[in-house]
Design a protein around this motif. Structure first.
Motif, PDB file in Angstrom:
ATOM      1  N   GLU B 323      10.621  -4.927  11.066  1.00 24.04           N
ATOM      2  CA  GLU B 323      11.860  -4.243  11.420  1.00 24.04           C
ATOM      3  C   GLU B 323      12.416  -3.517  10.177  1.00 24.04           C
ATOM      4  O   GLU B 323      12.577  -4.113   9.113  1.00 24.04           O
ATOM      5  CB  GLU B 323      12.879  -5.266  11.951  1.00 24.04           C
ATOM      6  N   GLY B 324      12.690  -2.225  10.343  1.00 21.37           N
ATOM      7  CA  GLY B 324      13.261  -1.462   9.234  1.00 21.37           C
ATOM      8  C   GLY B 324      12.267  -1.060   8.170  1.00 21.37           C
ATOM      9  O   GLY B 324      12.628  -0.437   7.171  1.00 21.37           O
ATOM     10  N   MET B 325      11.014  -1.406   8.358  1.00 18.18           N
ATOM     11  CA  MET B 325       9.998  -1.116   7.345  1.00 18.18           C
ATOM     12  C   MET B 325       9.746   0.400   7.290  1.00 18.18           C
ATOM     13  O   MET B 325       9.658   1.058   8.304  1.00 18.18           O
ATOM     14  CB  MET B 325       8.709  -1.834   7.714  1.00 18.18           C
ATOM     15  N   ASN B 326       9.656   0.911   6.085  1.00 12.50           N
ATOM     16  CA  ASN B 326       9.369   2.326   5.906  1.00 12.50           C
ATOM     17  C   ASN B 326       8.104   2.446   5.072  1.00 12.50           C
ATOM     18  O   ASN B 326       8.075   2.065   3.910  1.00 12.50           O
ATOM     19  CB  ASN B 326      10.548   3.014   5.212  1.00 12.50           C
ATOM     20  N   ALA B 327       7.065   2.945   5.675  1.00 13.45           N
ATOM     21  CA  ALA B 327       5.775   3.045   4.981  1.00 13.45           C
ATOM     22  C   ALA B 327       5.429   4.498   4.690  1.00 13.45           C
ATOM     23  O   ALA B 327       4.302   4.925   4.867  1.00 13.45           O
ATOM     24  CB  ALA B 327       4.680   2.381   5.810  1.00 13.45           C
ATOM     25  N   SER B 328       6.448   5.248   4.287  1.00 11.87           N
ATOM     26  CA  SER B 328       6.179   6.652   3.976  1.00 11.87           C
ATOM     27  C   SER B 328       5.650   6.772   2.553  1.00 11.87           C
ATOM     28  O   SER B 328       5.614   5.803   1.788  1.00 11.87           O
ATOM     29  CB  SER B 328       7.439   7.491   4.167  1.00 11.87           C
ATOM     30  N   TRP B 329       5.288   7.968   2.225  1.00 11.91           N
ATOM     31  CA  TRP B 329       4.560   8.294   0.997  1.00 11.91           C
ATOM     32  C   TRP B 329       5.112   7.621  -0.272  1.00 11.91           C
ATOM     33  O   TRP B 329       4.398   6.924  -0.985  1.00 11.91           O
ATOM     34  CB  TRP B 329       4.582   9.812   0.842  1.00 11.91           C
ATOM     35  N   LEU B 330       6.384   7.885  -0.544  1.00 11.66           N
ATOM     36  CA  LEU B 330       6.946   7.382  -1.808  1.00 11.66           C
ATOM     37  C   LEU B 330       6.872   5.863  -1.864  1.00 11.66           C
ATOM     38  O   LEU B 330       6.570   5.272  -2.905  1.00 11.66           O
ATOM     39  CB  LEU B 330       8.394   7.838  -1.971  1.00 11.66           C
ATOM     40  N   ASN B 331       7.145   5.230  -0.723  1.00  9.57           N
ATOM     41  CA  ASN B 331       7.091   3.765  -0.686  1.00  9.57           C
ATOM     42  C   ASN B 331       5.669   3.252  -0.837  1.00  9.57           C
ATOM     43  O   ASN B 331       5.425   2.259  -1.521  1.00  9.57           O
ATOM     44  CB  ASN B 331       7.700   3.247   0.618  1.00  9.57           C
ATOM     45  N   LEU B 332       4.736   3.945  -0.199  1.00  9.50           N
ATOM     46  CA  LEU B 332       3.332   3.517  -0.302  1.00  9.50           C
ATOM     47  C   LEU B 332       2.877   3.530  -1.757  1.00  9.50           C
ATOM     48  O   LEU B 332       2.283   2.571  -2.247  1.00  9.50           O
ATOM     49  CB  LEU B 332       2.428   4.455   0.508  1.00  9.50           C
ATOM     50  N   ASP B 334       4.762   3.524  -4.351  1.00  5.33           N
ATOM     51  CA  ASP B 334       5.548   2.551  -5.112  1.00  5.33           C
ATOM     52  C   ASP B 334       4.893   1.175  -4.993  1.00  5.33           C
ATOM     53  O   ASP B 334       4.737   0.445  -5.979  1.00  5.33           O
ATOM     54  CB  ASP B 334       6.982   2.519  -4.557  1.00  5.33           C
ATOM     55  N   GLN B 335       4.472   0.843  -3.789  1.00  2.00           N
ATOM     56  CA  GLN B 335       3.805  -0.435  -3.556  1.00  2.00           C
ATOM     57  C   GLN B 335       2.453  -0.475  -4.272  1.00  2.00           C
ATOM     58  O   GLN B 335       2.081  -1.491  -4.843  1.00  2.00           O
ATOM     59  CB  GLN B 335       3.605  -0.663  -2.047  1.00  2.00           C
ATOM     60  N   MET B 336       1.779   0.632  -4.222  1.00  2.00           N
ATOM     61  CA  MET B 336       0.486   0.697  -4.911  1.00  2.00           C
ATOM     62  C   MET B 336       0.689   0.487  -6.411  1.00  2.00           C
ATOM     63  O   MET B 336      -0.049  -0.253  -7.057  1.00  2.00           O
ATOM     64  CB  MET B 336      -0.189   2.047  -4.653  1.00  2.00           C
ATOM     65  N   TYR B 337       1.727   1.130  -6.928  1.00  2.00           N
ATOM     66  CA  TYR B 337       2.053   0.998  -8.344  1.00  2.00           C
ATOM     67  C   TYR B 337       2.311  -0.461  -8.691  1.00  2.00           C
ATOM     68  O   TYR B 337       1.951  -0.950  -9.762  1.00  2.00           O
ATOM     69  CB  TYR B 337       3.285   1.858  -8.663  1.00  2.00           C
ATOM     70  N   LYS B 338       2.945  -1.158  -7.735  1.00  2.00           N
ATOM     71  CA  LYS B 338       3.281  -2.559  -7.989  1.00  2.00           C
ATOM     72  C   LYS B 338       2.126  -3.497  -7.668  1.00  2.00           C
ATOM     73  O   LYS B 338       2.305  -4.710  -7.594  1.00  2.00           O
ATOM     74  CB  LYS B 338       4.524  -2.934  -7.183  1.00  2.00           C
ATOM     75  N   GLY B 339       0.955  -2.895  -7.419  1.00  4.04           N
ATOM     76  CA  GLY B 339      -0.248  -3.711  -7.246  1.00  4.04           C
ATOM     77  C   GLY B 339      -0.391  -4.352  -5.885  1.00  4.04           C
ATOM     78  O   GLY B 339      -1.099  -5.350  -5.722  1.00  4.04           O
ATOM     79  N   LYS B 340       0.266  -3.793  -4.884  1.00  2.73           N
ATOM     80  CA  LYS B 340       0.233  -4.423  -3.559  1.00  2.73           C
ATOM     81  C   LYS B 340      -0.962  -3.991  -2.718  1.00  2.73           C
ATOM     82  O   LYS B 340      -1.122  -4.463  -1.608  1.00  2.73           O
ATOM     83  CB  LYS B 340       1.527  -4.108  -2.806  1.00  2.73           C
TER      84      LYS B 340
END
Lengths: 254, 828, 200
Positions: B323-332, B334-340
């Motif tokens: 719920e409320g999750m946003n998996a758009s470019w910047l977030n993706l 950002d997550q990749m940067y954080k090693g996710k």
């Protein structure tokens, strides 16, 4: 056959340069290795592998920050073509039946006189010293197609068609004078200019260099008639006066 | 596009704002020039005097990121001067609706709308609502005089956008501003039509969605939606971007703009109940009321016989968002940067250059265990591990390269901005080892499926039960196109007329025949009708190539096929008056003919003529059967008041995240209050920092594209002919700024932002002029983003200007703000 | 048999014919260029080949011209009162019974013709090399093209006259460029001053 022409309308040109790429594509011309010199315009000039290009002309404007004109540059396909006039090799430069100035590299002797003969600084020479320039896609036209540049042009800024009707249409569209209408016997690349040709970086009254005209009208006939005249005069002299008699012979005779 | 490319020729005024068609959509200029030939005005509003501006009748500069101020001023001008199309506004928009009396706007709340929560940076939209009557319909004041009606609230909201205020925000000289307002305001007459062309110049802002909304309001006020030569026209940045969004390439939508389910929507019934827009107004078509049919037919399409009534048509197999999750470019990233992430498919893209804040993206890639790069060429993403500043020894990412076929090496459809799906054919065989993307996906899926078959896994059914029969190796794209169109799984009978609509196994006629009970399948409802039955034969409508144009409006209805149901201009019911007569008979998109001849039955009867109408219902004047024009809206009305967005029901001017001003000249709220902050007072990644109104980065910058290159240039930098035309990264700057910085045209300069730097060749030009903003001089510069370090190999091209752009997105879409940020320029 | 006197050395004769032949080739190819004489390809192959021949014949011509300067220039520049007289009566060529003043090794006409040849020869050579080697500069090419053609016109005219005067008009003259010797008596008539100088 009615003469054909390219009508170039800078007022319609958006400077996308599809024409430059299309020309390269059709004529299989390699690319120039270029650098950005602080302008959109590139390559800086026509070369043996750049047959046409858009010149980006910036002139002051009252209503806008600048007036930005895009002017397609290429062979003008003059009716009275200086290049053809001066060319010493028969068949190297020739007129197609549509009125374009085409060339045959096999017949070109690489003398480069046409460079001097052209009022528009168009002819270029390839690595083998053969002439290289726009030939109005002679081969496409022969196959019933139109030139690659006009075919590609999205806005009709380069239009190919019957010269008279292009000029007529342009006049109807409000262009009082079409550049190249009568210059040099009528150009094959004609321009619908809103303002003075100078503004677009074009010469007001393009002319074949005077020396070439003089050569063509005087020196060339003289070479023909002059030597003939010299031979005739010699014969006349021989008949009327006869061989030279020296003093002593005269004395003897006397 | 609500309209289509050819339709541009029908306009009287063409406003190009947020786009640059001459450079990025050159073919469109063919139609724009045709319109101009007939006397149309081309108006260009852009920070930079572009190649489009070069051909414009009227050009006005504006500082990047101030479009809402500019257009808000236009709304005020239209309202003050009574230029709006009153009959249209009263009957076809929600101008007459009465708004919740508790609603408050930025004028009262100093830049905010009512319901803002500072800690979550979100609005509670409770007050952004209408007053309802006892029947559950919005209360209206048809005179539009009630101070609580949308019209009056809107008027009040935009009364703050005076020409002087707007001019001091945008930097547009006041005369120019008024000239544009006057020119565009002229299209409020029934026989005058204006169109707007926008692209990433509007979307790529923290207020991107609202930029577009502002113009949509103007178009509704002027009665330009639904009209030939009108509309809101998004010029897509790639030839098939329209197609890719239509087919759900984004994280939040399934094919046909059906929302991706979230985990709280536990079953199909809940999904349909919660997500289907409802109306109590019998005169509203509310086409999205059919959402249930489309999701069901979609599930039947992908899970076939495995989707049964009993298992909720395999709804459980669909992946769900939190719920409320946003998996758009910047977030993706950002997550990749954080090693996710372990792995990443970079498919037909080059994020190392195209991604905003590309430096962060490049670092993010180093955190991956593996990456698959599917592309025509090696690029900065595939070779990121040997990129500038990186030591290959330190990087563990394993990179796989899969060469794919180019568009001319495969068969299939492509959908342009005008929603026109055109079938294209294979011209040559793929070169070398390259394969069409579909073949690569096919092989990948079949191998994954085999692994699941062998090894099982936590939840193998969504893979194992998927309908997947496009060929063992090479994919037959016709099979996909047919699946997209949809089939009648059972015979469909119209019970009222006692007529067979479709035989079992036939291709569906169109989405009108799709069913809720699982008896139809359809891969993408808006494409239903694109591959259909004619005389018992399957016909690919997208391959049609007839050039008939009976209306002369350039609809070309028999050329290819466009969604929905081959309707070339959407919301076309708004192009006629209440009686069904065209507002402008010279540009009749549709018209109601009481005695229309049916060519098949030779009978006459009432019906619509022209384009495919927005539904067969009679005109609105028919009080029983007549329908409202905006059929995709639940209430059937064009939304001047738009409560659906995250950042306000009316667009309000906010500055870009990075801007040259200390404060917003309109309110205390400097930036869009609803944007996600990756970096704020509480901190954040160093890579995400931004510096607004900072002496070190005093100049506004924007990025753009040029005609000669495409996207990150992976395709065009490798084309010597294109590289010849634009060989190097450049930065355009004004004569004035160049003088200040002692820079000459052709000099190599460094452009720096808070996040990175690039070198560029200076292009000193009058095409950029300093702006007079809030009584001070603001300089702006611009750079294309086509270049990258990997090719040309000698590095002569430069690197991506996205190394400069910030990590921040639009409040609604999260599209990055690459069109307005701050930099410094120094001689290198 | 008459007593013979040597008027031209072997090398001088050789050089004359080198100059003559190169000039002839240059003129022929030149005419082909001027009037697009396709027939010339029968002799020279192609126009491209003709250009090469023209260029290299030009080198030979230039070299030969320079050498000729040693033979003829000093004499040609040496003018006396007799030369003026000679000139005033146009060498007697328009009279059936001329009384020309006594001449040296070269008569006035020959001197002037040679000076003309030197000037036009240098002009045609220099302009030819410019056209050949500096094709880029339009201004120079145009000037050279003009000079080349003016010189060409002069040379072909002068050469025609030269051939007539050296053969039919003055029988016996051709011997100078064949054997190099002429009868003393003949020489006395044509070049009395020179004969005297030679000690006869």
């Amino acid at each position: 056959m009615a003469r054909k022409a390219l009508l170039i309308s800078p007022e319609l040109c958006i400077g996308c340069r599809g024409c430059q790429t299309a020309c390269k594509g059709w004529n299989q011309l390699p690319a120039e290795k270029t650098k950005n010199t602080g302008s959109f315009e590139n390559p800086a000039d026509l070369t043996p592998i750049v047959f046409n290009k858009i010149r980006y002309v910036e002139v002051p404007s009252e209503k806008d920050p600048v007036r930005w004109l895009f002017v397609s540059q290429r062979c003008m396909h003059c009716d009275d073509a200086g290049c053809m006039k001066i060319c010493p090799a028969p068949g190297a430069l020739y007129k197609t039946k549509e009125g374009a100035v085409a060339f045959n590299k096999e017949k070109c002797i690489g003398c480069k006189l046409c460079v001097a003969g052209c009022p528009f600084n168009v002819p270029r020479y390839d690595a083998k010293d053969k002439i290289s320039k726009c030939n109005l896609c002679e081969d496409r036209i022969a196959a019933g197609l139109e030139p690659a540049c006009s075919k590609t042009c999205p806005t009709g800024a380069i239009k190919y068609g019957e010269r008279d009707s292009l000029i007529g249409g342009s006049k109807k569209a409000g262009f009082a004078k079409v550049y190249g209408d009568t210059d040099l016997g009528g150009l094959g690349s004609i321009y619908a200019f809103k303002d003075s040709p100078k503004l677009y970086g074009m010469e007001e009254n393009p002319q074949i260099p005077e020396s070439i005209v003089f050569w063509h009208k005087v020196l060339k006939p003289l070479a023909y008639w002059g030597v003939g005249g010299a031979v005739a005069a010699s014969l006349l002299h021989y008949v009327v006066i006869g061989p030279h008699k020296d003093d002593e012979e005269v004395k003897k005779d006397g | 596009m609500t309209n289509h490319w050819v339709d541009l020729k029908n306009a009287d005024v063409i406003l190009v704002m947020g786009s640059n068609p001459a450079e990025n959509h050159p073919i469109s200029m063919k139609w724009i020039m045709k319109a101009r030939e007939k006397g149309a005005k081309l108006v260009v509003v852009d920070p930079r005097f572009t190649r489009t501006a070069a051909r414009a009748d009227l050009y006005a500069p504006l500082r990047s990121g101030t479009d809402i101020a500019f257009l808000g001023g236009m709304i005020k001008y239209i309202l003050d001067n009574n230029l709006y199309f009153k009959e249209y506004v009263v009957n076809y928009t929600n101008a007459t609706y009465l708004v919740n009396p508790d609603f408050k706007g930025p004028a009262e709340l100093n830049g905010l709308f009512s319901g803002y929560d500072e800690t979550t940076r979100k609005y509670d939209k409770k007050t952004w609502s209408f007053q309802m009557d006892e029947k559950g319909l919005p209360k209206k004041d048809m005179t539009m005089k009630d101070p609580n009606c949308v019209f009056q609230i809107m008027k009040k909201h935009y009364s703050r956008y005076t020409p002087d205020k707007v001019s001091s925000i945008t930097g547009t000289p006041k005369e120019k501003l008024l000239e544009v307002y006057k020119a565009y305001g002229s299209t409020g007459k029934p026989n005058r039509v204006g169109t707007e062309l926008y692209a990433m110049g509007w979307t790529q802002h923290t207020v991107g969605t609202q930029n577009i909304r502002t113009m949509a309001i103007i178009q509704l006020l002027l009665g330009n939606i639904g009209m030939a030569g009108g509309g809101m026209n998004a010029l897509r940045g790639e030839s098939n971007v329209q197609g890719s969004t239509d087919f759900g390439l984004l994280f939040h939508i399934l094919p046909g703009y059906i929302p991706v389910p979230s985990a709280t929507l536990v079953d199909l019934k809940t999904y349909i109940d919660k997500l289907t827009p409802k109306t109590k107004d019998p005169r509203s078509v509310n086409w999205w009321g059919n959402r249930g049919k489309y999701i069901t037919s979609y599930l039947k399409s992908i899970y076939g016989s495995n989707a049964t009534k009993e298992n909720g048509f395999a709804y459980d197999y669909l992946p769900k968002l939190d719920e409320g999750m946003n998996a758009s470019w910047l977030n993706l990233f950002d997550q990749m940067y954080k090693g996710k992430f372990d792995g990443f498919f970079a498919w037909g893209q080059n994020p190392a250059c195209s991604g905003a804040n590309a430096g962060k993206v490049r670092t993010a890639l180093t955190k991956l265990k593996w990456m698959v790069n599917v592309n025509l060429f090696d690029n900065e993403t595939a070779s990121f591990w040997k990129g500038p500043g990186l030591n290959p020894k330190d990087i563990q990412t394993e990179v796989f390269m899969l060469p794919c076929a180019s568009s001319v090496e495969k068969e299939g459809s492509i959908t342009n901005s005008g929603r026109l799906a055109q079938w294209r054919y294979k011209a040559i065989e793929p070169i070398g080892q390259s394969k069409p993307d579909s073949d690569i996906v096919n092989e990948l899926f079949l191998r994954v499926k085999k692994m699941y078959q062998k090894q099982g896994g936590a939840f193998p059914d969504p893979i194992l039960k998927l309908t997947w029969n496009y060929g063992a190796k090479a994919v037959n794209t016709h099979l996909i196109a047919k699946e997209v169109n949809g089939y009648y799984i059972e015979e469909l009978v119209d019970k009222k007329a006692n007529k067979v609509v479709g035989k079992k196994g036939d291709l569906c006629t169109n989405f009108v025949t799709l069913q809720l009970d699982g008896t139809t399948s359809c891969g993408n409802w808006i494409y239903s009708g694109s591959y259909t039955m004619k005389d018992d034969k399957q016909v690919n409508m997208m391959a049609r190539r007839k050039k008939d144009d009976p209306t002369g409006l350039g609809l070309f209805s028999d050329w290819a096929w466009c969604w929905p149901v081959n309707r070339r201009i959407i919301y076309n019911r708004a192009s006629v008056n209440m009686e069904g007569k065209p507002w402008d008979p010279k540009r009749a998109v549709i018209k109601w003919n009481p005695n229309k001849l049916d060519p098949k039955t030779k009978k006459t009867g009432p019906g619509w003529e022209g384009d495919v109408p927005d539904g067969p219902a009679p005109p609105m004047a028919d009080e029983k059967a007549g329908k409202y024009p905006f059929i995709m809206r639940a209430d059937g009305m064009g939304a001047l008041f738009g409560p659906g967005l995250a950042d306000g029901p009316f667009p309000e001017h906010y500055e870009a995240l990075e801007c040259p001003l200390q404060a917003n000249l309109l309110s205390k709220q400097r930036v869009n209050p609803a944007i996600k902050m990756f970096f704020d007072k509480k901190g954040g990644l160093k890579e995400d920092q931004f510096l607004s109104c900072d002496m070190r980065f005093p100049y506004v910058a924007t990025t753009y594209r040029v005609s000669e290159h495409w996207q990150t240039g992976v395709l065009t930098r490798h084309l010597p002919w294109q590289a010849e035309l634009q060989p190097q990264q450049f930065v355009e700057l004004s004569e004035e700024l160049a003088k200040e910085k002692n820079i000459k045209s052709g000099d190599k300069v460094t452009v720096k932002s808070a996040r990175g730097e690039v070198w560029a060749i200076a292009m000193v030009t009058n095409r950029f002029k300093p702006f007079k903003v809030a009584n001070s001089t603001v300089h702006q510069v611009g750079l294309p983003w086509h270049f990258g370090w990997q090719f040309p190999e000698d590095g002569s091209g430069g690197d991506s200007s996205n190394l400069l752009t910030p990590t921040v997105g639009d409040a609604n879409t999260m599209i990055p703000e690459t069109k307005a940020f701050m930099v410094n320029v120094e001689k290198a | 048999m008459d007593k013979m006197i040597r008027k031209a050395g072997v090398f001088e004769i050789f050089n004359h014919w080198v100059l003559a032949i190169s000039c002839f080739i240059l003129a022929l190819t030149g005419y082909a260029f001027l009037f697009h004489l396709e027939q010339m390809t029968g002799i020279f192959g192609s126009f491209a080949q003709m250009k090469v021949i023209h260029n290299y014949a030009g080198i030979v011509f230039t070299g030969s011209l320079v050498i000729s300067i040693f033979f003829y220039l000093p004499e040609s520049l040496h003018m006396t009162g007799d030369d003026l007289k000679w000139l005033s009566m146009l060498g007697g060529y328009l009279s059936k019974h001329p009384h020309v003043p006594p001449m040296g090794k070269l008569n006035t006409g020959q001197k002037l013709a040679y000076l003309g040849l030197v000037v036009s020869g240098i002009a045609i050579a220099v302009s030819g090399f410019v056209i050949w080697l500096m094709p880029g500069v339009k201004k120079y090419i145009l000037l050279s093209h003009l000079a080349h053609n003016i010189a060409f016109d002069y040379i072909v005219f002068a050469v025609a006259a030269h051939i007539y005067l050296a053969t039919l008009a003055n029988p016996g003259t051709l011997r100078i460029m064949l054997s190099g010797t002429v009868p003393l008596e003949w020489a006395r008539k044509k070049s009395p001053k020179w004969v005297k100088e030679m000690g006869y």
